[in-house]
Design an enzyme around this catalytic site. Structure first.
Site, PDB file in Angstrom:
ATOM      1  N   HIS A   1      32.531  23.773  14.469  1.00 35.52           N
ATOM      2  CA  HIS A   1      32.125  24.558  13.215  1.00 35.52           C
ATOM      3  C   HIS A   1      30.748  24.357  13.182  1.00 35.52           C
ATOM      4  CE1 HIS A   1      31.451  22.085   9.632  1.00 35.52           C
ATOM      5  NE2 HIS A   1      32.517  21.361  10.079  1.00 35.52           N
TER       6      HIS A   1
ATOM      7  N   ASP B   1      27.872  16.721  10.091  1.00 40.93           N
ATOM      8  CA  ASP B   1      28.733  17.798   9.654  1.00 40.93           C
ATOM      9  C   ASP B   1      28.483  19.072   9.532  1.00 40.93           C
ATOM     10  OD1 ASP B   1      31.135  18.744   8.936  1.00 40.93           O
ATOM     11  OD2 ASP B   1      31.021  18.052   6.919  1.00 40.93           O
TER      12      ASP B   1
ATOM     13  N   GLU C   1      33.927  27.163   7.740  1.00 42.79           N
ATOM     14  CA  GLU C   1      35.039  26.105   7.987  1.00 42.79           C
ATOM     15  C   GLU C   1      34.975  25.417   6.787  1.00 42.79           C
ATOM     16  OE1 GLU C   1      36.170  22.050   8.577  1.00 42.79           O
ATOM     17  OE2 GLU C   1      34.390  22.710   7.835  1.00 42.79           O
ATOM     18  N   GLU C   2      33.715  25.196   6.187  1.00 41.39           N
ATOM     19  CA  GLU C   2      33.792  24.522   4.889  1.00 41.39           C
ATOM     20  C   GLU C   2      34.244  25.271   3.718  1.00 41.39           C
ATOM     21  OE1 GLU C   2      32.804  21.553   4.849  1.00 41.39           O
ATOM     22  OE2 GLU C   2      31.594  20.995   6.379  1.00 41.39           O
TER      23      GLU C   2
ATOM     24  N   ASP D   1      34.568  17.937  15.322  1.00 42.46           N
ATOM     25  CA  ASP D   1      34.027  18.092  13.877  1.00 42.46           C
ATOM     26  C   ASP D   1      33.522  16.538  13.515  1.00 42.46           C
ATOM     27  OD1 ASP D   1      33.373  18.578  11.226  1.00 42.46           O
ATOM     28  OD2 ASP D   1      35.439  19.468  10.972  1.00 42.46           O
TER      29      ASP D   1
END
Length: 526
Positions: A283, A295, A327-328, A356
């Site tokens: 992501h 991240d 994604e978050e 990830d």
């Protein structure tokens, strides 16, 4: 320790005493500049690992950091930093000669939310955010705790059943503690009971469950999607404790959603067998709180480095790389992508690899637990996932790096793939879970600190990367993508072609068994 086995044509996993004939020691690729990498065909493992390294990935991370710096400090979905990140990825891939396409998906951007405690005095304004699936709204009301537990060890099933809301006064704001079930269940039952708003606060039972929790409440524990008609915001344990006082009232505001369609980036390197597609993804978006360099800049940058070094390879199987959006916010980009595929298109995908967070500063090495030797998966693990896990574990063994299992929980972008029966695997170095003394003895680092103290925070910058962890993992990713580009026979039975130069790896040494598990706080879990 797993029994020695021999895997597919072109990917041999031998006895533990036999080391990879085509491998070089980790770090060797950075010992001196490698000449000609940009011009040659890296069609063997030796050539690929000679050219792929952390230095190349760090160049991409520096670019992502610069993008965040120029765009309000983040690269979050729906904001300019993400759009600039997409443009950077597209430009880099096109320059490397990949076939690049944009996959659009619907996305509702939620702006800044508000959580204010009005009484008892003194009043306070708390850092907060809206959960995915939250409704919009502006409410001021009494705060009513729902079956919370503030006494150590603070085990909590708060809000997990309709019975928890027996006697709940309609028109109040429900204060719910994290624990035991999906956040979507908690918000669903609160709304059914007549709550006008929901505050979900962290559990406070371990150091990694003290701070602000903002996650995904868009699905029930059984997987049923749910959209709420009331605002749902997050709070820390300390804030929840304050809000639980008798006579508490609060103001909760979540703005109306703003439709902002988002982009996934898809890149292909055509193979002779276009009906057998090897996918790998990461992501690209960050949280709004920071630049998201570990991240998940780390996974995104690793794939960009590999794409550049692999661009002249003529693979047997088509290679497809993906950089996912949102994604978050609940794995939205990858879920939309898979949902948009026909069954015939899904059947063409041999496997999916997910990366990830692969450079955590206080890392441990983990591979997704496809064989469920450490953790029972909450979803059915597709056949072939075990062989993917074995490949990564054999690589770690070949370079002398201990590793552990990461729970195969479906809590990152591979979820949509495994739910559709596509074999999957991947790597992970941990997030907010705290490193134990046993883990510190194995991997070094700092005991009693999380694997990534800057997880979902403003300090997840270029200084938040452990370059050794990144270097080990970018090589592991490169080996897997290259190996499967020639043959996926071990995973799905499709006979391919032997890897030029060969590839022999030792049998996996076996996970350390430290109970690492997920090592992070998933977006839509309890």
């Amino acid at each position: 320790m797993k029994s020695p086995v021999t895997r597919s044509r072109g990917i041999a996993i031998a006895t533990a005493a036999a080391f990879a004939v085509a491998l070089i020691p980790v770090g060797a690729a950075t010992a001196a500049p490698q000449l000609g990498c940009e011009n040659r065909t890296n069609n063997t493992v030796a050539k690929m690992l000679e050219c792929v390294d952390a230095d190349g990935a760090m160049e991409h991370l520096e670019a992502l950091q610069a993008i965040a710096d120029a765009n309000g400090g983040n690269r979050a979905a729906g904001l300019p930093g993400y759009e600039a990140s997409v443009d950077y990825v597209v430009d880099t891939l096109e320059a490397a000669g990949w076939n690049v396409s944009i996959d659009m998906f619907d996305y509702d951007f939620i702006g800044a939310s508000v959580l204010e405690q009005l009484t008892p005095l003194p009043a306070a304004t708390y850092e907060t955010g809206a959960f995915s699936g939250s409704g919009d709204g502006d409410v001021t009301a009494d705060v009513v705790p729902v079956d919370i537990n503030l006494t150590p060890p603070r085990a909590s099933t708060s809000g997990c059943e309709a019975a928890d809301f027996a006697g709940f006064p309609a028109g109040a704001i429900a204060l719910i503690q994290r624990g035991s079930c999906n956040f979507g269940d908690k918000a669903f039952f609160a709304e059914q009971a007549g709550a006008v708003g929901v505050i979900i606060f962290n559990q406070g039972n371990t150091p990694d469950r003290e701070g602000l929790i903002v996650a995904d409440a868009s699905s029930r524990t059984d997987g049923t999607p749910v959209t709420h008609g009331i605002p749902v915001v997050g709070a820390s344990f300390a804030q929840g404790e304050a809000l639980s006082q008798a006579g508490s009232t609060a103001h909760v505001f979540v703005p109306a959603p703003d439709p902002r369609p988002q982009r996934n980036v898809i890149a292909e390197l055509p193979g002779k067998n276009d009906d057998n597609v090897v996918m790998a993804g990461a992501h690209l978006d960050s949280v709004q709180a920071g630049p998201g360099i570990n991240d998940n800049g780390s996974g995104s940058a690793s794939l960009l480095e590999i794409a550049q070094q692999m661009s002249k390879v003529k693979p047997e199987n088509t290679v497809r790389l993906a950089w996912w959006g949102a994604e978050e916010d609940g794995l939205l980009g990858s879920a939309a992508y898979v949902a948009g595929l026909s069954q015939a298109e899904k059947d063409r995908i041999a496997l999916y690899l997910n990366f990830d967070m692969v450079g955590s500063p206080n890392y441990i090495f983990m591979a997704y637990d496809g064989d469920e030797s450490g953790f029972e998966a909450p979803v059915t693990v597709p056949e072939g996932s075990v062989q993917i896990e074995d490949l990564f574990e054999s690589y770690y063994t070949s370079v002398g790096e201990p590793y552990d299992d990461a729970e195969f929980s479906g809590r990152s972008d591979y979820e949509a793939f495994i739910l559709n029966g596509i074999p999957a695997g991947g790597l992970f170095t941990g997030a907010e879970v705290v490193k134990t003394a046993d883990q510190q003895a194995i991997w070094g680092g700092v005991v009693d600190e999380s694997y990534d103290q800057c997880y979902h925070a403003v300090c997840d910058t270029i200084d938040n990367i452990n370059e050794h962890a990144l270097d080990v993992n970018v090589d592991a990713i490169a080996l897997a993508v290259l190996a499967y580009s020639y043959s996926t026979e071990s995973v799905n039975g499709v006979v391919g072609k032997s890897i030029p130069g060969g590839l022999t790896l030792p049998a996996p040494a076996g996970p350390e068994g430290t109970g690492a598990g997920g090592g992070y706080d998933p977006g839509h879990a309890s």
